[in-house]
Design an enzyme around this catalytic site. Structure first.
Site, PDB file in Angstrom:
ATOM      1  N   ILE A   1       0.833  -1.205   0.000  1.00 40.69           N
ATOM      2  CA  ILE A   1       0.000   0.000   0.000  1.00 40.69           C
ATOM      3  C   ILE A   1       0.866   1.253   0.000  1.00 40.69           C
ATOM      4  CG2 ILE A   1      -1.769   1.293   1.251  1.00 40.69           C
ATOM      5  CD1 ILE A   1      -2.826  -1.386   2.314  1.00 40.69           C
ATOM      6  N   CYS A   2       1.925   1.248   0.795  1.00 41.63           N
ATOM      7  CA  CYS A   2       2.826   2.405   0.827  1.00 41.63           C
ATOM      8  C   CYS A   2       3.459   2.657  -0.536  1.00 41.63           C
ATOM      9  CB  CYS A   2       3.903   2.203   1.881  1.00 41.63           C
ATOM     10  SG  CYS A   2       3.265   2.025   3.561  1.00 41.63           S
ATOM     11  N   THR A   3       3.794   1.588  -1.237  1.00 44.22           N
ATOM     12  CA  THR A   3       4.358   1.744  -2.580  1.00 44.22           C
ATOM     13  C   THR A   3       3.383   2.454  -3.497  1.00 44.22           C
ATOM     14  OG1 THR A   3       5.763  -0.209  -2.349  1.00 44.22           O
ATOM     15  CG2 THR A   3       5.223   0.492  -4.593  1.00 44.22           C
TER      16      THR A   3
END
Length: 218
Positions: free
Chosen positions: A49-51
């Site tokens: 998700i952070c990516t």
């Protein structure tokens, strides 16, 4: 100022801090001088998700630049790990990162800025976002849990609303988009609003008044 002495609230002056980042040491007040800042936290590098969030911010960089916003992202990883992650994202998605990724492996900044919520994670920051204006005043903040990614278009929409509300001394209604009517605030009379904005207002309820001022208003 000790970390425990500050609980961020809208209207606060954001304290200075120093940190290691992907483009070298960063002193916040010096780096941000004279600009709006979108300062956000996320849990970890090399996670799905952070990516997607960081790639989305990078792909919208021109939109941030056009609005005069500097982007700053923080996680609990080292600067070296985030640099490797950034290069991997650039290679995979064909995008370019021009904003720094801040290292906070000891969680000291995360705790200081309220980005660490123990009930959500004991090891990683949540997804908290700040808009900080050129006077270093905190103007907006919102939180997402670790498993929900943010929408960059919404981040930009909120900024546009802040700028428009500042310029016109009006409010923005739910779901407002640039170019749509504004809300006249309760402490302004009809007469004053129409004279100040050079336009008529639409009264939907005794306390709900909409207005569409021209670009030259205020």
């Amino acid at each position: 100022m000790k970390p425990s002495e500050w609980h961020p609230e809208i209207g606060d002056i954001v304290p200075d801090f120093s940190a290691q980042a992907t483009f070298g040491p960063l002193q916040f007040h010096e780096w941000s001088r004279g600009s709006w800042v979108y300062f956000c936290s996320h849990p970890a590098a090399f996670t799905p998700i952070c990516t997607t969030e960081m790639v989305s911010l990078a792909k919208h960089q021109a939109e941030f630049d056009r609005r005069g916003i500097k982007v700053l992202a923080l996680s609990a990883d080292t600067a070296e790990d985030q640099w490797r992650w950034m290069q991997e994202m650039e290679s995979t998605f064909g995008t370019h990162f021009s904003f720094p990724l801040v290292a906070d492996p000891e969680l000291s900044l995360s705790k200081r800025f309220g980005m660490y919520h123990r009930k959500e994670s004991s090891e990683r920051p949540i997804r908290r976002s700040f808009f900080i204006d050129p006077t270093l005043r905190l103007r907006m903040m919102f939180d997402y849990p670790m498993n929900i990614g943010r929408k960059t278009d919404e981040v930009l929409r909120v900024f546009d609303a802040l700028i428009a509300a500042d310029r016109l001394e009006l409010g923005t209604p739910a779901d407002w988009e640039d170019g749509e009517p504004y809300v006249v605030l309760p402490d302004e009379t009809d007469e004053h609003a129409t004279q100040r904005l050079h336009t008529r207002l639409a009264r939907l309820m005794s306390y709900l008044r909409l207005v569409s001022p021209g670009k030259n208003a205020a």
